[in-house]
Design an enzyme around this catalytic site. Structure first.
Site, PDB file in Angstrom:
ATOM      1  CD  GLU A  27      15.957 -14.441   4.409  1.00  0.00           C
ATOM      2  OE1 GLU A  27      15.026 -14.741   5.335  1.00  0.00           O
ATOM      3  OE2 GLU A  27      16.539 -13.664   4.602  1.00  0.00           O
ATOM      4  CG  ASP A  56      -2.230   0.754   1.585  1.00  0.00           C
ATOM      5  OD1 ASP A  56      -2.691   1.251   0.087  1.00  0.00           O
ATOM      6  OD2 ASP A  56      -2.067   2.120   2.218  1.00  0.00           O
TER       7      ASP A  56
HETATM    8  C1  GLC Z   1      -3.908   2.938  -0.496  1.00  0.00           C
HETATM    9  C2  GLC Z   1      -5.559   2.143  -0.905  1.00  0.00           C
HETATM   10  C3  GLC Z   1      -6.667   2.897   0.088  1.00  0.00           C
HETATM   11  C4  GLC Z   1      -6.677   3.637   1.482  1.00  0.00           C
HETATM   12  C5  GLC Z   1      -4.642   4.062   0.916  1.00  0.00           C
HETATM   13  C6  GLC Z   1      -4.445   4.928   2.644  1.00  0.00           C
HETATM   14  O1  GLC Z   1      -4.552   4.125  -1.859  1.00  0.00           O
HETATM   15  O2  GLC Z   1      -5.663   1.164  -1.604  1.00  0.00           O
HETATM   16  O3  GLC Z   1      -8.364   2.259   0.280  1.00  0.00           O
HETATM   17  O4  GLC Z   1      -7.370   4.544   1.813  1.00  0.00           O
HETATM   18  O5  GLC Z   1      -4.093   4.016   0.721  1.00  0.00           O
HETATM   19  O6  GLC Z   1      -4.228   3.072   2.953  1.00  0.00           O
END
Ligand code: GLC
Length: 565
Positions: A280, A218
């Site tokens: 790993e 993310d």
């Molecule tokens: C990313 C995720 C989204 C979230 C953001 C903050 O973009 O896909 O859904 O709100 O990160 O974590």
């Protein structure tokens, strides 16, 4: 289902991710086993055979970790446990085991830019004094102004409003500020701190030891901030995540390049370190970057040989439906990723964007990347949207590389536009006082059976976001085995894609048609996508697939055909 379902061991592990079709599951909305209106892990496990039938290679699970759910689970309070609303770690193990038995790999979501404010690490930081080791795990700063009453800089949250929140000390006096690029409940980690790096190595190992096949990372462009946290004002046309409202691929490149919180060079050191951890483990575990940066040659830096394996191709997702723009983004993608030896990925929908069955019928003006709702000007024509979406998917699944599907697109689900305000949960909606609708409209629970309560999402009529009445006709059981249904189109495309090894192929552009026609050969398949309005006569060759039923060999607008080369 046939008896010859591949098991994990039958499949060649060698670089499976280069060609994989990866299906995104949004656990809140996929399937609800316990009837509380919220999807859960047991619900997913029960529905995995349907995904096997669909013909995908892997699933990516959006977060199911312990979380107060202020950002639908992207606010993680324990990286190594399952939130009770989704089940238990044992439920995860069952899900993963069942998936592996079906030959489906499992990718989990890693949220390293920020934790939840409820995470014990942040709670410890709040309880500790200024300047303490605990506070150094996050980004705390003194405010500006005589009494520190102004935020440390002018950064804005992706979800709207200020990116800083001020603490109140235990004695009631105002204290330091902390940075949150997203919601106030999502404090950013300080990734310059080796302690943070060590914790996340541990998180990676926790899931790798359990058998996870990889991580979708993310905000993989956000973890390092420029030294000194300088002021920065993004361009007005900037999209929320540093990508942008692109009308042509690659035209808005500056924001991600210059914002002091996106795409800082230091992020790559982190991924090199993670790659060593993944390597790993046996069986080709992967890292996939959510990095909203432009242009594609820049995204490719995330997938250099010693970094991640894949990066989402948001330039492709953001490309409007049209011949010249699509040809260009396909070329740019293949060139950029192959320059670093990585496969291109392709994607049309996810849990953060307007579903492509609606988006492809929007005009550039209402395509602001902030969601659509009842007051959006020029709402999409659903018939046009669905036809384009089917044609766009048929085009995408013929491209070499790896493709991502978002749950429900195989049913042709549109964005839900008229959700009651009271049911909306996206922090974007709250932080902008309803000015931006946000992402709830693509997160509505799936319809499985047309005649069941909640259309089979769960055993009761409960569903955390209301499902539109028309979704009965889009339910999976109403499309299963129905020639020409969107579900059968996806199944056919996925089967042919595998049979013809299209994921391993190449794009050879073919001439013969005008600008609106995307026309190429990939190995044994010729693809003709008509993005225009004028029908054309198809070239010779056996028809393998068409995104709409054809009269003879005439390919109407907004329709894609695959022919045997
Ligand atoms: C990313 C995720 C989204 C979230 C953001 C903050 O973009 O896909 O859904 O709100 O990160 O974590």
């Amino acid at each position: 289902m046939t008896g010859e379902a591949p098991t994990e061991h039958d499949r060649t592990p060698a670089e499976w991710w280069r060609t994989a079709v990866i299906y995104q599951i949004y656990p809140r909305s996929f399937a609800d086993a316990n009837g509380d209106g919220m999807g859960d892990l047991a619900g997913i496990t029960g529905r995995l055979p349907a995904l096997h039938d669909l013909g995908i290679d892997a699933i990516w699970l959006s977060p199911f970790y312990t979380s107060p759910q202020h950002d639908a689970g992207y606010d993680v309070a324990d990286y190594c446990d399952v939130d009770p609303i989704f089940g238990t770690l044992a439920d995860f193990d069952t899900l993963q085991h069942t998936a592996h038995e079906l030959g489906i790999r499992v990718i989990v979501d890693l949220v390293p830019n920020h934790s939840s404010s409820a995470h014990p690490w942040f709670q410890a930081a709040l309880a500790a004094p200024e300047g303490s080791a605990e506070r150094a795990h996050y980004i705390f700063r003194e405010g500006k102004g005589q009494h520190g009453e102004f935020p440390p800089n002018n950064w804005e949250s992706v979800f709207g409003g200020n990116a800083w929140t001020r603490l109140t000390n235990p004695d009631g006096t105002p204290g330091q500020w902390y940075l949150h690029l997203f919601d106030t409940t999502q404090p950013d980690f300080d990734w310059d701190n080796p302690w943070v790096r060590a914790q996340f190595r541990g998180v990676l190992r926790f899931w790798l030891d359990r058998g996870a096949d990889g991580f979708r990372v993310d905000v993989a462009h956000g973890m390092i901030k420029a030294a000194g946290l300088p002021d920065y004002t993004p361009p007005v046309e900037g999209g929320s995540m540093g990508g942008a409202t692109v009308t042509e691929p690659g035209i808005i490149a500056e924001w991600a390049e210059t914002a002091p919180y996106w795409a800082q060079g230091g992020v790559h050191e982190i991924y090199r370190d993670w790659r060593l951890v993944l390597d790993e483990y046996p069986g080709e575990r992967i890292l996939a970057a959510e990095a909203w940066v432009d242009p594609l040659s820049h995204v490719a830096e995330w997938v250099r040989p010693d970094e991640m394996h894949q990066a989402f191709n948001f330039a492709y997702l953001e490309t409007p439906w049209g011949g010249p723009t699509l040809r260009r983004v396909i070329d740019d993608s293949l060139t950029a990723f192959s320059a670093v030896g990585a496969p291109s990925t392709w994607v049309l929908s996810n849990h953060d964007v307007v579903r492509h069955a609606s988006r492809l019928a929007l005009t550039a003006e209402n395509l602001q990347g902030h969601g659509i709702g009842p007051k959006t000007a020029g709402l999409p024509d659903t018939v046009v949207g669905l036809q384009r979406a089917r044609a766009a998917t048929a085009l995408m699944l013929a491209l070499p590389g790896s493709s991502y599907l978002y749950q429900g697109e195989e049913l042709g689900l549109p964005e839900v536009i008229d959700l009651p305000d009271a049911s909306r949960e996206d922090p974007t909606w709250f932080r902008t006082n309803g000015e931006r609708y946000g992402r709830d409209g693509c997160r509505v629970p799936l319809p499985w059976e047309s005649a069941a309560p909640s259309y089979g999402f769960g055993p009761t009529s409960a569903s955390w976001l209301p499902q539109p009445a028309e979704w009965g006709t889009l339910a999976r059981d109403a499309q299963e085995g129905v020639p020409g249904s969107t579900l059968e189109l996806y199944k056919l495309a996925l089967r042919l894609r595998r049979e013809h090894a299209l994921g391993l192929g190449a794009v050879d552009w073919l001439a013969g048609f005008g600008d609106p026609i995307v026309h190429f050969r990939n190995g044994g398949v010729v693809v003709v996508a008509n993005t225009g309005t004028e029908p054309i006569e198809l070239p010779a060759g056996e028809l393998l697939l068409t995104s709409e039923p054809l009269a003879g060999r005439t390919l109407p607008g907004d329709t894609t055909a695959w022919l045997r080369a």
